[in-house]
Design a protein around this motif. Structure first.
Motif, mmCIF file in Angstrom:
data_model
loop_
_atom_site.group_PDB
_atom_site.id
_atom_site.type_symbol
_atom_site.label_atom_id
_atom_site.label_comp_id
_atom_site.label_asym_id
_atom_site.label_seq_id
_atom_site.Cartn_x
_atom_site.Cartn_y
_atom_site.Cartn_z
ATOM 1 N N SER A 1 0.820 -1.200 0.000
ATOM 2 C CA SER A 1 0.000 0.000 0.000
ATOM 3 C C SER A 1 0.858 1.255 0.000
ATOM 4 O O SER A 1 2.043 1.223 0.292
ATOM 5 C CB SER A 1 -0.875 0.045 1.253
ATOM 6 O OG SER A 1 -1.403 -1.216 1.514
ATOM 7 N N LYS A 2 0.211 2.346 -0.310
ATOM 8 C CA LYS A 2 0.859 3.636 -0.046
ATOM 9 C C LYS A 2 -0.143 4.522 0.692
ATOM 10 O O LYS A 2 -1.351 4.300 0.644
ATOM 11 C CB LYS A 2 1.341 4.260 -1.342
ATOM 12 C CG LYS A 2 0.322 5.036 -2.139
ATOM 13 C CD LYS A 2 1.058 5.799 -3.221
ATOM 14 C CE LYS A 2 0.109 6.677 -4.003
ATOM 15 N NZ LYS A 2 0.732 7.288 -5.168
ATOM 16 N N LYS A 3 0.388 5.513 1.367
ATOM 17 C CA LYS A 3 -0.488 6.398 2.141
ATOM 18 C C LYS A 3 -1.182 7.367 1.189
ATOM 19 O O LYS A 3 -0.544 8.036 0.380
ATOM 20 C CB LYS A 3 0.352 7.177 3.152
ATOM 21 C CG LYS A 3 0.665 6.385 4.405
ATOM 22 C CD LYS A 3 1.155 7.323 5.488
ATOM 23 C CE LYS A 3 1.179 6.723 6.859
ATOM 24 N NZ LYS A 3 1.750 5.404 6.999
ATOM 25 N N PHE B 281 -9.283 17.723 9.024
ATOM 26 C CA PHE B 281 -7.808 17.792 9.064
ATOM 27 C C PHE B 281 -7.269 16.825 8.010
ATOM 28 O O PHE B 281 -8.034 16.066 7.400
ATOM 29 C CB PHE B 281 -7.281 17.419 10.463
ATOM 30 C CG PHE B 281 -7.783 16.105 10.971
ATOM 31 C CD1 PHE B 281 -7.053 14.942 10.724
ATOM 32 C CD2 PHE B 281 -8.992 16.012 11.657
ATOM 33 C CE1 PHE B 281 -7.518 13.741 11.186
ATOM 34 C CE2 PHE B 281 -9.450 14.807 12.105
ATOM 35 C CZ PHE B 281 -8.714 13.659 11.877
ATOM 36 N N ASP B 282 -5.965 16.848 7.804
ATOM 37 C CA ASP B 282 -5.376 15.962 6.810
ATOM 38 C C ASP B 282 -5.245 14.552 7.369
ATOM 39 O O ASP B 282 -4.425 14.312 8.250
ATOM 40 C CB ASP B 282 -3.988 16.478 6.403
ATOM 41 C CG ASP B 282 -4.127 17.633 5.429
ATOM 42 O OD1 ASP B 282 -5.275 17.924 5.043
ATOM 43 O OD2 ASP B 282 -3.091 18.228 5.081
ATOM 44 N N PRO C 73 -4.047 0.007 -0.888
ATOM 45 C CA PRO C 73 -3.234 -0.859 -1.737
ATOM 46 C C PRO C 73 -3.111 -0.283 -3.134
ATOM 47 O O PRO C 73 -4.059 0.308 -3.650
ATOM 48 C CB PRO C 73 -4.018 -2.175 -1.759
ATOM 49 C CG PRO C 73 -4.902 -2.109 -0.574
ATOM 50 C CD PRO C 73 -5.203 -0.670 -0.331
ATOM 51 N N TYR C 74 -1.935 -0.462 -3.745
ATOM 52 C CA TYR C 74 -1.717 0.014 -5.108
ATOM 53 C C TYR C 74 -2.757 -0.541 -6.060
ATOM 54 O O TYR C 74 -3.203 0.139 -6.971
ATOM 55 C CB TYR C 74 -0.318 -0.397 -5.579
ATOM 56 C CG TYR C 74 0.754 0.540 -5.103
ATOM 57 C CD1 TYR C 74 0.916 1.792 -5.707
ATOM 58 C CD2 TYR C 74 1.584 0.206 -4.047
ATOM 59 C CE1 TYR C 74 1.891 2.667 -5.259
ATOM 60 C CE2 TYR C 74 2.561 1.072 -3.600
ATOM 61 C CZ TYR C 74 2.713 2.307 -4.215
ATOM 62 O OH TYR C 74 3.662 3.168 -3.782
#
Lengths: 333, 370
Positions: free
Chosen positions: A60-62, A71-72, A78-79
């Motif tokens: 995965s990436k964030k 808020f962020d 997952p890709y």
């Protein structure tokens, strides 16, 4: 009636796992004459193939979580989901069935490497040495897996579509409250398919015929100019695949951990001995039989008469069989 | 296999004296290798006994038992119950542990010895797993299940009460007033170990031991010479089981707690490892194997990443990290990996274990001299 049927079903899926492991053990013993204590480790490795596949699919990436606006916020995505959207999610959902296709070549390679790299040096050594070296190998494999995946069981769920239970009761006209988990049913059919494939392979192909002849009389087959050693190596690889697939498919039923192989191995040995060392049909029959027996023994009605019988039934049966029919249920003298 | 020669009486006496001296001075030489604390020395002695007993069966007759943990557990529970019911004195605990483990060994041995080879291994394994599962489940009133059996202050202790022995302070085994903790605990174990070694030596040198060796080399031929191997096998199985029972009892004597995990088959595996590593069929080998495994277990499992970083501190930075990454999986929690690899190497390259290595070495030196 319902209770009995559900116990039989309960026993069949566990029995399927026993049968698959015992089948591989027997194949190896029948052909190579080796008692493989590392066979449980192969089962475990198969299970960890599906863990690995799941891990790879969910790399995965964030990504910024759009649903939270105050808020962020970031979440792991997952890709595969990023690239292909819902198709990606579905692929991840099917991680366990997909692992089957990964497990076959991986387990075959592991099996061949094991036989060529270690086991073949032990054909001429005694039973005890074979047991001990494979026992050592099992410890090593187990510890390597523990070092890489940790000591805790890793959940690997079955695909969403078969997560529920099958209405077995209404199929058979026995009432709707008799249900059985889909995946266990699939496992049972999977086990039967694999077992039939192995038997068909041994009985209807030339390769299988040579292997069977070799099990019967290795020397004569060798004298006929057939390189039986090489075929037996392949049989070892095949046994590794069978054990691996049994493990891969078992993961939704039992989240794999590093010592699951040993737990199953001890029981599978008992299964092999009950079935008759070297008898393939015996191993399969004994696997299912003991699975069902164990499941009946864990019924409350039985336990109230014979406390803790479910804990020891398999061993008890093994002791009795070995004393009454020393060669096992289907063993030849 | 060491030469079995009944006439080597004087050499045996020397061996016994040397052995006794080495064991009793363990706290002194232990200092040299950093093992001079009683807890570890006790483990040397206890597992040494366990391995010596296992070797009497496997080393002499070639029957590989994968179920010796059962006797260890039975010895432990018996000793704990002797502490609870009779007295905190270790003597009755040892006696009853020997008797009961012997009794169980007789039953299990009688059945298992009907088969040989792999079948025997699996039968013993089945019995041990059965005992383990039972100890965990239905026998909880006797074994206290998962919690383990503890000695409590309000236990009856008939003999102690009759003799008016009061236990002050913590509940520990007490040998006529000497608390079985620290070095006194070790010396109790040491005396048992010396006794156990002596019995093993006598068995090795006796005609009985000869017959066991005959069983290993050729059972059929032995039968043709008119000997029935079964009684001898059963006898050595019982003796071997009693060693395990004694080891189990000693565990409780130095630390009054008995748990079912002692019966798990991994424990049976451990004693096999010890025996093989040291040298199957030799007198001293199993003891050596037990001590080495327990010693390195102690050292290796204590090493963590910061210790490693400190060890490789002399290396340049990149290399230091590299070495730490390489070594780290094999120490600390990874100790079993090291053990497994070591064990496999021994089986593959040196089936006679460390004793075989020593013999090769002395042969080589002798040849060099000539």
């Amino acid at each position: 009636m319902d209770a009995i049927l559900i116990q039989i079903l309960n026993g069949l899926d566990k029995g399927g796992a026993y049968a698959l492991i015992a089948l591989g053990l027997t194949l190896v013993f029948g052909t190579l004459g080796v008692v493989n204590f590392a066979h449980g480790a192969l089962f475990m490795l198969g299970a960890f193939v599906s863990v690995t596949v799941q891990n790879i699919l969910t790399i995965s990436k964030k990504v910024k979580d759009e649903s939270i606006t105050f808020f962020d916020a970031y979440k792991e995505t997952p890709y595969l989901e990023i690239w292909w959207g819902d198709t990606g999610t579905m692929i991840i959902d099917y991680a366990v069935p997909i692992s089957i296709f990964v497990a076959i070549p991986v387990m075959l390679l592991i099996g061949l490497a094991m036989e060529r790299g270690l086991i073949r040096f032990f054909y001429k050594r005694g039973d005890a040495d074979q047991i001990l070296v494979t026992f050592g190998l099992a410890i090593v494999i187990q510890e390597i897996v523990k070092a890489n995946y940790g000591a805790n069981p890793i959940p690997t769920p079955a695909p969403e579509i078969v997560a529920g239970s099958a209405p077995v009761g209404s199929w058979l006209g026995l009432g709707a409250d008799l249900v059985y988990p889909w995946w266990r049913l699939i496992y049972l059919f999977f086990a039967i398919t694999i077992i039939s494939t192995v038997f068909a392979f041994l009985h209807y192909t030339t390769f299988g015929m040579v292997v069977r002849a070799g099990m019967h009389d290795r020397e004569t087959v060798g004298l006929l100019g057939i390189n039986i050693e090489r075929r037996f190596t392949i049989v070892f690889g095949l046994a590794a695949v069978v054990a691996g697939l049994a493990g891969t498919m078992y993961t939704p039923i039992l989240p794999p951990d590093y010592h699951m192989g040993m737990d199953f191995l001890v029981l599978s040995f008992v299964v092999v001995v009950v079935g008759g060392m070297g008898s393939l049909a015996g191993a399969v029959a004994a696997g299912f039989l003991l699975g069902i027996l164990q499941s009946f023994a864990s019924m409350n009605e039985v336990k109230s008469v014979l406390p803790a019988i479910d804990q020891i039934i398999i061993y008890l049966v093994a002791v009795i069989v070995l004393l009454v029919r020393p060669k096992g249920l289907m063993g030849k003298d | 296999m060491e030469a079995i020669n009944p006439s080597s009486g004087r050499k045996d006496n020397l061996t016994m004296i040397a052995f006794t001296v080495v064991v009793l001075t363990a706290p002194l030489w232990g200092k040299l290798i950093g093992a001079d604390y009683p807890d570890l020395l006790q483990r040397f002695a206890i597992f040494g006994l366990f391995a010596i007993g296992f070797n009497l069966l496997f080393g002499l007759t070639g029957y590989l038992s994968f179920g010796h943990a059962a006797f260890l557990g039975i010895g432990s529970y018996t000793a704990a119950w002797s502490f609870k019911l009779l007295s905190m004195n270790p003597i009755p605990a040892v006696i009853f542990a020997l008797l009961l483990s012997g009794l169980f060994a007789a039953v299990i041995g009688y059945v298992s010895l009907k088969r040989t080879g792999i079948y025997f291994a699996i039968l013993t394994l089945a019995f041990a797993q059965m005992s383990y599962n039972l100890a965990y489940s239905v026998l909880t009133p006797i074994t206290n299940g998962e919690t383990g059996l503890r000695v409590l202050r309000d236990d009856p202790r008939i003999i102690d009460t009759a003799l008016g022995v009061e236990i002050q302070g913590p509940l520990l085994g007490s040998f006529f007033g000497i608390e079985m903790t620290g070095y006194s605990g070790f010396y109790f174990c040491a005396v048992m170990l010396i006794a156990g070694f002596y019995v093993a030596l006598r068995v090795f040198r006796s005609p009985f031991g000869m017959k066991l060796a005959a069983i290993k080399s050729n059972q059929t031929r032995m039968e043709y010479t008119g000997y029935n191997p079964k009684p001898y096998l059963l006898a050595i199985f019982i003796i071997s089981g009693m060693y395990a029972g004694l080891a189990g009892a000693l565990m409780v004597i130095v630390d009054p707690l008995a748990g079912a995990e002692r019966m798990q088959w991994t424990v049976s595996g451990e004693v096999v490892l010890m025996t093989i590593l040291g040298g199957v069929g030799t007198l001293v080998g199993p003891l050596l194997g037990a001590a080495i495994i327990k010693y390195f277990e102690n050292i290796f499992s204590a090493i963590n990443e910061s210790v490693l970083l400190a060890t490789f501190d002399f290396l340049p930075e990149g290399l230091q990290e590299f070495m730490v990454t390489i070594v780290h999986p094999f120490v600390g929690g990874g100790w079993h990996l090291t053990l497994g690899i070591l064990f496999m190497s021994v089986i593959i390259f040196m089936p006679g274990g460390i004793m075989e290595g020593i013999r090769h070495l002395t042969d080589w030196i002798r040849r060099r001299k000539e």
